[in-house]
Design a protein around this motif. Structure first.
Motif, PDB file in Angstrom:
ATOM      1  N   PHE A 154       0.860  -1.184   0.000  1.00 53.69           N
ATOM      2  CA  PHE A 154       0.000   0.000   0.000  1.00 53.69           C
ATOM      3  C   PHE A 154       0.898   1.236   0.000  1.00 53.69           C
ATOM      4  O   PHE A 154       1.580   1.508   0.995  1.00 53.69           O
ATOM      5  N   PRO A 155       0.929   2.005  -1.101  1.00 54.56           N
ATOM      6  CA  PRO A 155       1.817   3.167  -1.176  1.00 54.56           C
ATOM      7  C   PRO A 155       1.499   4.220  -0.111  1.00 54.56           C
ATOM      8  O   PRO A 155       0.360   4.369   0.323  1.00 54.56           O
ATOM      9  N   GLN A 156       2.522   4.928   0.278  1.00 51.50           N
ATOM     10  CA  GLN A 156       2.424   5.924   1.345  1.00 51.50           C
ATOM     11  C   GLN A 156       1.317   6.943   1.083  1.00 51.50           C
ATOM     12  O   GLN A 156       1.201   7.504  -0.010  1.00 51.50           O
ATOM     13  N   GLY A 157       0.497   7.166   2.109  1.00 52.70           N
ATOM     14  CA  GLY A 157      -0.500   8.230   2.065  1.00 52.70           C
ATOM     15  C   GLY A 157      -1.778   7.909   1.323  1.00 52.70           C
ATOM     16  O   GLY A 157      -2.723   8.711   1.376  1.00 52.70           O
ATOM     17  N   LEU A 158      -1.857   6.762   0.639  1.00 54.20           N
ATOM     18  CA  LEU A 158      -3.055   6.454  -0.138  1.00 54.20           C
ATOM     19  C   LEU A 158      -4.082   5.706   0.706  1.00 54.20           C
ATOM     20  O   LEU A 158      -3.741   4.919   1.591  1.00 54.20           O
ATOM     21  N   VAL A 159      -5.356   5.960   0.413  1.00 54.79           N
ATOM     22  CA  VAL A 159      -6.448   5.299   1.133  1.00 54.79           C
ATOM     23  C   VAL A 159      -6.443   3.807   0.805  1.00 54.79           C
ATOM     24  O   VAL A 159      -6.395   3.419  -0.367  1.00 54.79           O
ATOM     25  N   HIS A 160      -6.507   2.958   1.841  1.00 58.08           N
ATOM     26  CA  HIS A 160      -6.504   1.514   1.617  1.00 58.08           C
ATOM     27  C   HIS A 160      -7.323   0.802   2.679  1.00 58.08           C
ATOM     28  O   HIS A 160      -7.741   1.405   3.674  1.00 58.08           O
ATOM     29  N   PHE A 161      -7.577  -0.489   2.462  1.00 57.56           N
ATOM     30  CA  PHE A 161      -8.418  -1.268   3.371  1.00 57.56           C
ATOM     31  C   PHE A 161      -8.034  -2.732   3.276  1.00 57.56           C
ATOM     32  O   PHE A 161      -7.356  -3.169   2.332  1.00 57.56           O
ATOM     33  N   GLN A 162      -8.512  -3.524   4.252  1.00 59.58           N
ATOM     34  CA  GLN A 162      -8.390  -4.984   4.232  1.00 59.58           C
ATOM     35  C   GLN A 162      -9.700  -5.560   4.763  1.00 59.58           C
ATOM     36  O   GLN A 162     -10.224  -5.082   5.778  1.00 59.58           O
ATOM     37  N   PHE A 163     -10.216  -6.599   4.086  1.00 56.15           N
ATOM     38  CA  PHE A 163     -11.518  -7.157   4.432  1.00 56.15           C
ATOM     39  C   PHE A 163     -11.475  -8.680   4.347  1.00 56.15           C
ATOM     40  O   PHE A 163     -11.037  -9.242   3.341  1.00 56.15           O
ATOM     41  N   ASN A 164     -11.921  -9.327   5.410  1.00 62.91           N
ATOM     42  CA  ASN A 164     -12.036 -10.787   5.431  1.00 62.91           C
ATOM     43  C   ASN A 164     -13.430 -11.159   4.931  1.00 62.91           C
ATOM     44  O   ASN A 164     -14.406 -11.088   5.680  1.00 62.91           O
ATOM     45  N   ARG A 165     -13.520 -11.565   3.682  1.00 63.67           N
ATOM     46  CA  ARG A 165     -14.818 -11.895   3.105  1.00 63.67           C
ATOM     47  C   ARG A 165     -15.266 -13.310   3.440  1.00 63.67           C
ATOM     48  O   ARG A 165     -16.382 -13.708   3.116  1.00 63.67           O
ATOM     49  N   GLY A 166     -14.395 -14.091   4.078  1.00 58.94           N
ATOM     50  CA  GLY A 166     -14.680 -15.497   4.321  1.00 58.94           C
ATOM     51  C   GLY A 166     -15.351 -15.771   5.652  1.00 58.94           C
ATOM     52  O   GLY A 166     -15.818 -14.863   6.348  1.00 58.94           O
ATOM     53  N   HIS A 167     -15.339 -17.047   6.034  1.00 55.76           N
ATOM     54  CA  HIS A 167     -16.016 -17.496   7.241  1.00 55.76           C
ATOM     55  C   HIS A 167     -15.046 -18.089   8.258  1.00 55.76           C
ATOM     56  O   HIS A 167     -15.455 -18.749   9.209  1.00 55.76           O
ATOM     57  N   THR A 168     -13.761 -17.874   8.049  1.00 57.72           N
ATOM     58  CA  THR A 168     -12.741 -18.280   9.013  1.00 57.72           C
ATOM     59  C   THR A 168     -11.880 -17.071   9.346  1.00 57.72           C
ATOM     60  O   THR A 168     -11.866 -16.079   8.608  1.00 57.72           O
ATOM     61  N   ARG A 169     -11.140 -17.138  10.433  1.00 62.38           N
ATOM     62  CA  ARG A 169     -10.345 -15.994  10.847  1.00 62.38           C
ATOM     63  C   ARG A 169      -9.143 -15.806   9.923  1.00 62.38           C
ATOM     64  O   ARG A 169      -8.689 -16.741   9.254  1.00 62.38           O
ATOM     65  N   VAL A 170      -8.622 -14.606   9.910  1.00 64.66           N
ATOM     66  CA  VAL A 170      -7.449 -14.251   9.109  1.00 64.66           C
ATOM     67  C   VAL A 170      -6.431 -13.572  10.015  1.00 64.66           C
ATOM     68  O   VAL A 170      -6.799 -12.771  10.892  1.00 64.66           O
ATOM     69  N   VAL A 171      -5.157 -13.896   9.806  1.00 66.68           N
ATOM     70  CA  VAL A 171      -4.065 -13.239  10.526  1.00 66.68           C
ATOM     71  C   VAL A 171      -3.084 -12.688   9.490  1.00 66.68           C
ATOM     72  O   VAL A 171      -2.734 -13.391   8.531  1.00 66.68           O
ATOM     73  N   ALA A 172      -2.676 -11.445   9.675  1.00 63.62           N
ATOM     74  CA  ALA A 172      -1.710 -10.828   8.768  1.00 63.62           C
ATOM     75  C   ALA A 172      -0.652 -10.080   9.569  1.00 63.62           C
ATOM     76  O   ALA A 172      -0.904  -9.619  10.686  1.00 63.62           O
ATOM     77  N   ILE A 173       0.525  -9.974   8.980  1.00 63.59           N
ATOM     78  CA  ILE A 173       1.610  -9.157   9.537  1.00 63.59           C
ATOM     79  C   ILE A 173       1.901  -8.050   8.536  1.00 63.59           C
ATOM     80  O   ILE A 173       1.995  -8.289   7.329  1.00 63.59           O
ATOM     81  N   THR A 174       2.035  -6.845   9.043  1.00 61.18           N
ATOM     82  CA  THR A 174       2.308  -5.722   8.169  1.00 61.18           C
ATOM     83  C   THR A 174       3.549  -4.967   8.653  1.00 61.18           C
ATOM     84  O   THR A 174       3.787  -4.870   9.855  1.00 61.18           O
ATOM     85  N   ALA A 175       4.345  -4.490   7.711  1.00 62.19           N
ATOM     86  CA  ALA A 175       5.528  -3.682   8.029  1.00 62.19           C
ATOM     87  C   ALA A 175       5.352  -2.301   7.418  1.00 62.19           C
ATOM     88  O   ALA A 175       4.745  -2.161   6.345  1.00 62.19           O
ATOM     89  N   LEU A 176       5.877  -1.278   8.094  1.00 64.05           N
ATOM     90  CA  LEU A 176       5.709   0.108   7.656  1.00 64.05           C
ATOM     91  C   LEU A 176       7.038   0.843   7.674  1.00 64.05           C
ATOM     92  O   LEU A 176       7.878   0.589   8.539  1.00 64.05           O
ATOM     93  N   SER A 177       7.200   1.761   6.730  1.00 59.13           N
ATOM     94  CA  SER A 177       8.483   2.452   6.552  1.00 59.13           C
ATOM     95  C   SER A 177       8.588   3.709   7.412  1.00 59.13           C
ATOM     96  O   SER A 177       9.090   4.747   6.964  1.00 59.13           O
ATOM     97  N   SER A 178       8.109   3.624   8.644  1.00 54.96           N
ATOM     98  CA  SER A 178       8.234   4.728   9.594  1.00 54.96           C
ATOM     99  C   SER A 178       8.191   4.149  10.995  1.00 54.96           C
ATOM    100  O   SER A 178       7.502   3.152  11.243  1.00 54.96           O
ATOM    101  N   GLN A 179       8.901   4.778  11.918  1.00 56.96           N
ATOM    102  CA  GLN A 179       8.843   4.337  13.307  1.00 56.96           C
ATOM    103  C   GLN A 179       7.497   4.669  13.935  1.00 56.96           C
ATOM    104  O   GLN A 179       7.106   4.091  14.951  1.00 56.96           O
ATOM    105  N   ASN A 180       6.753   5.599  13.320  1.00 59.24           N
ATOM    106  CA  ASN A 180       5.477   6.063  13.863  1.00 59.24           C
ATOM    107  C   ASN A 180       4.628   6.557  12.694  1.00 59.24           C
ATOM    108  O   ASN A 180       4.523   7.750  12.444  1.00 59.24           O
ATOM    109  N   SER A 181       4.019   5.613  11.977  1.00 59.35           N
ATOM    110  CA  SER A 181       3.426   5.901  10.666  1.00 59.35           C
ATOM    111  C   SER A 181       2.201   6.792  10.712  1.00 59.35           C
ATOM    112  O   SER A 181       1.887   7.489   9.756  1.00 59.35           O
ATOM    113  N   GLY A 182       1.482   6.786  11.832  1.00 55.12           N
ATOM    114  CA  GLY A 182       0.226   7.524  11.916  1.00 55.12           C
ATOM    115  C   GLY A 182      -0.878   6.819  11.144  1.00 55.12           C
ATOM    116  O   GLY A 182      -0.618   6.095  10.185  1.00 55.12           O
ATOM    117  N   THR A 183      -2.113   6.998  11.592  1.00 52.01           N
ATOM    118  CA  THR A 183      -3.267   6.421  10.908  1.00 52.01           C
ATOM    119  C   THR A 183      -4.386   7.446  10.869  1.00 52.01           C
ATOM    120  O   THR A 183      -4.741   8.018  11.899  1.00 52.01           O
TER     121      THR A 183
END
Length: 226
Positions: A154-183
């Protein structure tokens, strides 16, 4: 006259180059700079504590293996690992998070003003996407269905989302190019700001009526603080 024009062009080039350089966290000028949480000095970032006061725990956290609590209206949970969690991340320009999704769980549209994000699915299947800035008056949507160990950026500053459309749980790991990326969560910022944005402004912006805006502003807007 030509010399003056040349100088102006050089100056503009220098300014544009500088803006690119400072678009992300500044590079460290030393091995590390562990955050001094007791300092009262305010700087752009955090003050370093002395080398004598540093310890291995400043570079460590634990418990990321534990599932996050997804019992909420959106059905997701973010556990951020950033400079607020690991003081030794200060000035290093990276952070990460674990995201858990219950079935139909959603990490709603949001942006990270200071970071590009790269996400890896560890378990389950995830529908993700981002929207470009208004290039040529068009906001393009890029989406993908990610399966186990798939990766998406997901490029810096752009609006993005993640959605679990299924019927089982999902686990993800995400890395960010800032020590304090802000949301910035779009719905929260627009309809849940303190003090509220004028309903007349929002009604006109969203081409709706003020009653609808008032109803939206009265909702509880959950923070996706990754």
């Amino acid at each position: 006259m030509k010399a003056k024009i040349h100088l102006i062009i050089v100056a503009l080039h220098a300014l544009s180059t500088s803006s690119v350089i400072w678009a992300s966290d500044p590079s460290p000028l030393q091995d590390f700079c562990v955050t001094d949480n007791n300092s009262k000095v305010l700087v752009n970032g955090f003050v370093c504590k002395s080398m004598d006061g540093m310890k291995a725990e400043d570079f460590f956290t634990y418990g990321l293996y534990k599932p996050g609590n997804t019992i909420n209206k959106l059905g997701f949970n973010v556990r951020a690992v950033n400079v607020n969690t690991i003081p030794g991340l200060n000035t290093l320009g990276v952070s990460m998070a674990r995201i858990d999704f219950s079935p139909r769980g959603l990490n709603p549209p949001h942006t990270h003003p200071r970071a590009t994000e790269i996400l890896t699915v560890l378990e389950g299947e995830l529908y993700v996407g981002f929207v470009t800035s208004n290039i040529g008056q068009t906001n393009r949507l890029f989406t993908k269905i990610l399966k186990k160990v798939d990766v998406f950026v997901f490029p810096q500053g752009l609006v993005h989302f993640q959605f679990n459309r299924g019927h089982t749980r999902v686990v993800a790991i995400t890395a960010l190019s800032s020590q304090n990326s802000g949301t910035i969560t779009i719905a929260n910022a627009v309809f849940g700001s303190k003090t509220p944005i004028s309903d007349e402004v929002l009604a006109k912006a969203f081409r709706g009526d003020q009653k609808t805006v008032d109803r939206l502003q009265a909702q509880f807007w959950m923070d996706n603080n990754n």
